[in-house]
Design a protein around this motif. Sequence first.
Motif, short mmCIF file in Angstrom:
data_model
loop_
_atom_site.label_atom_id
_atom_site.label_comp_id
_atom_site.label_asym_id
_atom_site.label_seq_id
_atom_site.Cartn_x
_atom_site.Cartn_y
_atom_site.Cartn_z
N ALA A 1 0.83 -1.21 0.00
CA ALA A 1 0.00 0.00 0.00
C ALA A 1 0.87 1.27 0.00
CB ALA A 1 -0.93 -0.01 1.22
N ALA A 2 1.98 1.24 0.73
CA ALA A 2 2.87 2.40 0.76
C ALA A 2 3.52 2.63 -0.59
CB ALA A 2 3.93 2.21 1.84
N THR A 3 3.93 1.55 -1.25
CA THR A 3 4.55 1.69 -2.58
C THR A 3 3.55 2.23 -3.60
OG1 THR A 3 6.04 -0.15 -2.06
CG2 THR A 3 5.79 0.44 -4.37
N ALA A 4 2.33 1.75 -3.52
CA ALA A 4 1.30 2.22 -4.47
C ALA A 4 0.99 3.70 -4.23
CB ALA A 4 0.03 1.37 -4.31
N LEU A 5 0.97 4.12 -2.97
CA LEU A 5 0.68 5.54 -2.68
C LEU A 5 1.78 6.45 -3.21
CD1 LEU A 5 -0.90 6.87 0.55
CD2 LEU A 5 1.03 8.08 -0.44
N LEU A 6 3.05 6.02 -3.07
CA LEU A 6 4.15 6.85 -3.55
C LEU A 6 4.18 6.89 -5.08
CD1 LEU A 6 6.97 5.78 -1.06
CD2 LEU A 6 5.79 7.99 -1.16
N CYS A 7 3.86 5.75 -5.72
CA CYS A 7 3.83 5.76 -7.19
C CYS A 7 2.70 6.62 -7.74
CB CYS A 7 3.69 4.32 -7.71
SG CYS A 7 5.13 3.27 -7.36
N ASP A 8 1.61 6.75 -6.97
CA ASP A 8 0.43 7.50 -7.44
C ASP A 8 0.57 9.01 -7.20
OD1 ASP A 8 -2.36 7.32 -8.49
OD2 ASP A 8 -2.79 8.26 -6.52
N LEU A 9 1.64 9.47 -6.52
CA LEU A 9 1.77 10.90 -6.23
C LEU A 9 1.92 11.74 -7.48
CD1 LEU A 9 4.10 11.06 -3.07
CD2 LEU A 9 1.65 11.50 -3.20
N ARG A 10 2.54 11.20 -8.56
CA ARG A 10 2.79 12.01 -9.75
C ARG A 10 1.49 12.32 -10.50
NH1 ARG A 10 6.02 7.52 -13.41
NH2 ARG A 10 4.45 5.87 -13.30
N ARG A 11 0.41 11.59 -10.22
CA ARG A 11 -0.88 11.94 -10.82
C ARG A 11 -1.45 13.22 -10.20
NH1 ARG A 11 -4.20 6.18 -11.19
NH2 ARG A 11 -2.75 5.12 -12.62
N HIS A 12 -1.16 13.47 -8.93
CA HIS A 12 -1.70 14.64 -8.24
C HIS A 12 -0.70 15.81 -8.25
CE1 HIS A 12 -4.92 12.03 -6.62
NE2 HIS A 12 -3.96 11.12 -6.52
N ALA A 13 0.59 15.50 -8.29
CA ALA A 13 1.61 16.56 -8.35
C ALA A 13 2.72 16.08 -9.27
CB ALA A 13 2.17 16.85 -6.96
N PRO A 14 2.82 16.64 -10.49
CA PRO A 14 3.83 16.13 -11.43
C PRO A 14 5.27 16.28 -10.92
CG PRO A 14 2.21 17.53 -12.54
CD PRO A 14 1.98 17.69 -11.10
N GLN A 15 5.50 17.12 -9.90
CA GLN A 15 6.86 17.28 -9.41
C GLN A 15 7.37 16.01 -8.74
OE1 GLN A 15 4.26 19.15 -8.70
NE2 GLN A 15 4.74 21.36 -8.67
N PHE A 16 6.45 15.14 -8.28
CA PHE A 16 6.87 13.95 -7.53
C PHE A 16 6.92 12.74 -8.46
CE2 PHE A 16 4.89 16.61 -4.21
CZ PHE A 16 6.00 16.78 -3.40
N ALA A 17 7.67 12.82 -9.52
CA ALA A 17 7.95 11.66 -10.37
C ALA A 17 9.17 10.96 -9.79
CB ALA A 17 8.18 12.10 -11.82
N LEU A 18 8.92 10.04 -8.84
CA LEU A 18 9.99 9.42 -8.06
C LEU A 18 10.55 8.21 -8.79
CD1 LEU A 18 8.24 9.55 -4.54
CD2 LEU A 18 9.76 11.26 -5.58
N SER A 19 11.80 7.96 -8.51
CA SER A 19 12.44 6.77 -9.06
C SER A 19 12.15 5.57 -8.17
CB SER A 19 13.95 7.00 -9.18
OG SER A 19 14.53 7.18 -7.89
N GLU A 20 12.52 4.37 -8.66
CA GLU A 20 12.28 3.16 -7.87
C GLU A 20 13.11 3.17 -6.59
OE1 GLU A 20 12.88 -0.31 -10.19
OE2 GLU A 20 11.19 0.10 -11.55
N GLY A 21 14.33 3.68 -6.67
CA GLY A 21 15.15 3.74 -5.46
C GLY A 21 14.57 4.68 -4.41
N ASP A 22 14.04 5.83 -4.86
CA ASP A 22 13.42 6.75 -3.91
C ASP A 22 12.19 6.14 -3.28
OD1 ASP A 22 15.38 8.56 -4.59
OD2 ASP A 22 14.14 9.57 -6.12
#
Length: 374
Positions: free
Chosen positions: A246-267
Motif C-alpha cells: 500500500a505504501a509503494t502504491a501511494l508513492l507511485c500514485d503521487l505524480r498523478r496529483h503533483a507532477p513534481q513527484f515523479a519518483l524513481s524506484e530507489g526513492d
Amino acid sequence: MDTQQNTALTRALAEVPGPLPTRGVIHVVIPHTDRFTVVGNHLAQHPDLSCTAIGIAVLIQSLPQGTEVSIKALAARCREGEKRIAAALRELEAHGYLQRIRHRLTDRKVITRTVFCNQPTALPHPHHPAAQPHLHPHPCPRPASTAPEPASATAYAPAPAPTPAPAPAPAPAPAPEQISAPAPGQMPAPVPPAAPLPPRAPLALPVQPPPPAPPSVPLVPTPTAPKPPRPPLPQPGTPTTELDRAATALLCDLRRHAPQFALSEGDIRQLAPAVAAWLEREAHPDAIRRTLTDDLPQPLRHPVKLLRHRLTALLPPPLPGACDLVVPARPRVVVTPFQTCDDCDRAFRSPAPGHCRDCRETREHRGADVHTAA
C-alpha cells in the motif's frame, strides 16, 4: 521702645545720596570685596522663569567649576524638593541657560555633563558670529555697582571739555575684571572704545570614540557551521507485505496529483517504510497524499528531501485503543444487607440470616450453664 530698630541700617540709609523715593524699595548698596557673583538682569528679571528657576540658576552660577549639580546634590543644598528642582532645571534648559549632555567614557560608562551659560543670548549665532562666550574657572570677582549695567563697553561717554585736550596714546582696553565701580559722587572715568575681539571657535566637548560593538550572534548559521544530524525515517512497528504494498502504491500514485513527484524506484523503496508507518497508525491514504502534496514551495528543487522531511516531522501519533477511551469505573462499595433476628425480630446487618449479637451471647451463656450442671 518695644520695636527693635536696626541702627546700622538706619545709618547706612542716611548715607544714600540723593532724595529717597516715597514708595517702593530703597537700595543700600555696599560694594563686595570677595565671595560674590555677577548676575545679569536678563536672568534676575526674566519674565518667563519662575523664582525657583532663577534661584537655582544663581546658585549654580555661584558654585566653582566641577561642583556636582545633579538634582539630588541641589536638593541637599536647598530647601526645595527634588520635583521642584527638576522642574526648575527643565525651565533653564528650555531658555538656554542650562544644557545636560550624555557623554560616554572609554570604559563604556555613560555620564551626564552639565553646562551652564550665564548669558545664552550672547552665544555664537550663524547670523551674528561676533558674539562669543567667555569661560572663566570661577565667577568673576568684580565689585557690584549701584549704577545700571552698561549695554556695551562704550556706555560711558567722555565729559565735554572747554578746551581741546591732546589725544592720549592708544592703550589696550582694560579687561572687564579691571573696571571698578566709581565712588559715590564722582563721575565715571572715560573708557576708550574696546577693540573688537577676534571671532572664536565655539567650544566643543571632547568627543570620545564610540566603544566597539559587542560581537553579535548570527541568527543564520554560517555555511561552514556543523549541521545537526538528520532524524531517521519512521519505521513501522510490525512491517507486513500489505503495508509495504500500500505504501509503494501511494508513492507511485503521487505524480498523478503533483507532477513534481515523479519518483524513481530507489526513492520509492527508501520512502516506503515511512509511509507504511503512517498507514500502520491508521492514517487515511487521502490524508497522507494531501499532507505530502499541499502548499509546495516554488520552485520545488528537491522533491525527495521534502517528502522525507514531511514524513518525519508530521508523523501522527497512534490512535488510542477502545480501552483507552473508556472512562474508568469507580470502585464498587459492597453494602452488607439487613437481616431480622429469629428470636427477637431485631434488625441487624449480616450477609446471612440468623440471630443478632445479643441473642447469640444469650445462647452461648445458656449452653455454658447446661454444660456446667451436667
